[in-house]
Write an enzyme that holds these catalytic residues in place. Structure first.
Site, PDB file in Angstrom:
ATOM      1  N   CYS A   1      -3.592 -10.552  10.397  1.00 14.64           N
ATOM      2  CA  CYS A   1      -3.981 -11.251  11.614  1.00 14.64           C
ATOM      3  C   CYS A   1      -3.327 -10.548  12.803  1.00 14.64           C
ATOM      4  CB  CYS A   1      -3.507 -12.704  11.552  1.00 14.64           C
ATOM      5  SG  CYS A   1      -4.130 -13.589  10.115  1.00 14.64           S
TER       6      CYS A   1
ATOM      7  N   HIS B   1      -3.362  -4.777  -7.695  1.00 19.55           N
ATOM      8  CA  HIS B   1      -3.373  -4.860  -9.154  1.00 19.55           C
ATOM      9  C   HIS B   1      -3.947  -3.534  -9.629  1.00 19.55           C
ATOM     10  CE1 HIS B   1      -2.685  -9.180  -8.780  1.00 19.55           C
ATOM     11  NE2 HIS B   1      -3.612  -9.144  -7.835  1.00 19.55           N
TER      12      HIS B   1
ATOM     13  N   SER C   1       0.234 -11.716   7.255  1.00 18.66           N
ATOM     14  CA  SER C   1      -0.414 -12.200   6.033  1.00 18.66           C
ATOM     15  C   SER C   1       0.084 -11.419   4.833  1.00 18.66           C
ATOM     16  CB  SER C   1      -1.937 -12.237   6.109  1.00 18.66           C
ATOM     17  OG  SER C   1      -2.418 -13.053   5.043  1.00 18.66           O
TER      18      SER C   1
END
EC number: 4.1.1.50
Length: 134
Positions: free
Chosen positions: A95, A80, A75
């Site tokens: 996952c 940020h 994934s």
């Protein structure tokens, strides 16, 4: 019918497709330079046992934050940063057998936050518990 919520963090699912951690670091350091941040999220993914496919970063200018993502076979990790507030918003979604806690341990050691918040979402619980279509 039983409804399973991925937001029920107290429930330990028998089966989930992955874990999604929403992480907030306050009072963090090393939030401005995209190269060390990119390396930190890459190593965090590798420590978890994830496969890094690519890492992309954007610097908003001198003294400003960065935004970036490590694209994983399992994934992603996204970040940020707001250095003027000592704040980093991080998503770790993995996952398979990847261990998200090892990622967070590495990121914590790199950014050295004074405080943090981590929310764990078990993703795909309702799908994992639903019978396969016939």
């Amino acid at each position: 019918m039983t409804v399973l919520s991925p937001f029920d963090i107290d429930r330990k699912p028998d089966i989930s497709l992955g874990k999604h951690l929403i992480v907030e670091f306050q009072g963090a350091i090393s939030l401005e330079d995209p190269n060390p941040v990119a390396q930190a999220i890459k190593v965090a993914a590798e420590k978890a046992g994830a496969t890094v496919l690519d890492v992309k970063m954007h610097n908003f200018g001198e003294g400003q934050g960065v935004t970036g993502v490590a694209l994983l076979a399992e994934s992603h990790i996204s970040i940020h940063t707001w250095p003027e507030h000592g704040y980093a918003a991080i998503d770790v979604f993995m996952c398979g057998d990847a261990d998200t806690s090892l990622s967070i341990d590495h990121l914590r050691a790199f950014f050295k936050p004074q405080s943090e918040s981590v929310v764990v979402l078990n993703r795909g619980c309702s799908i994992a518990h639903r019978p396969a279509p016939e």
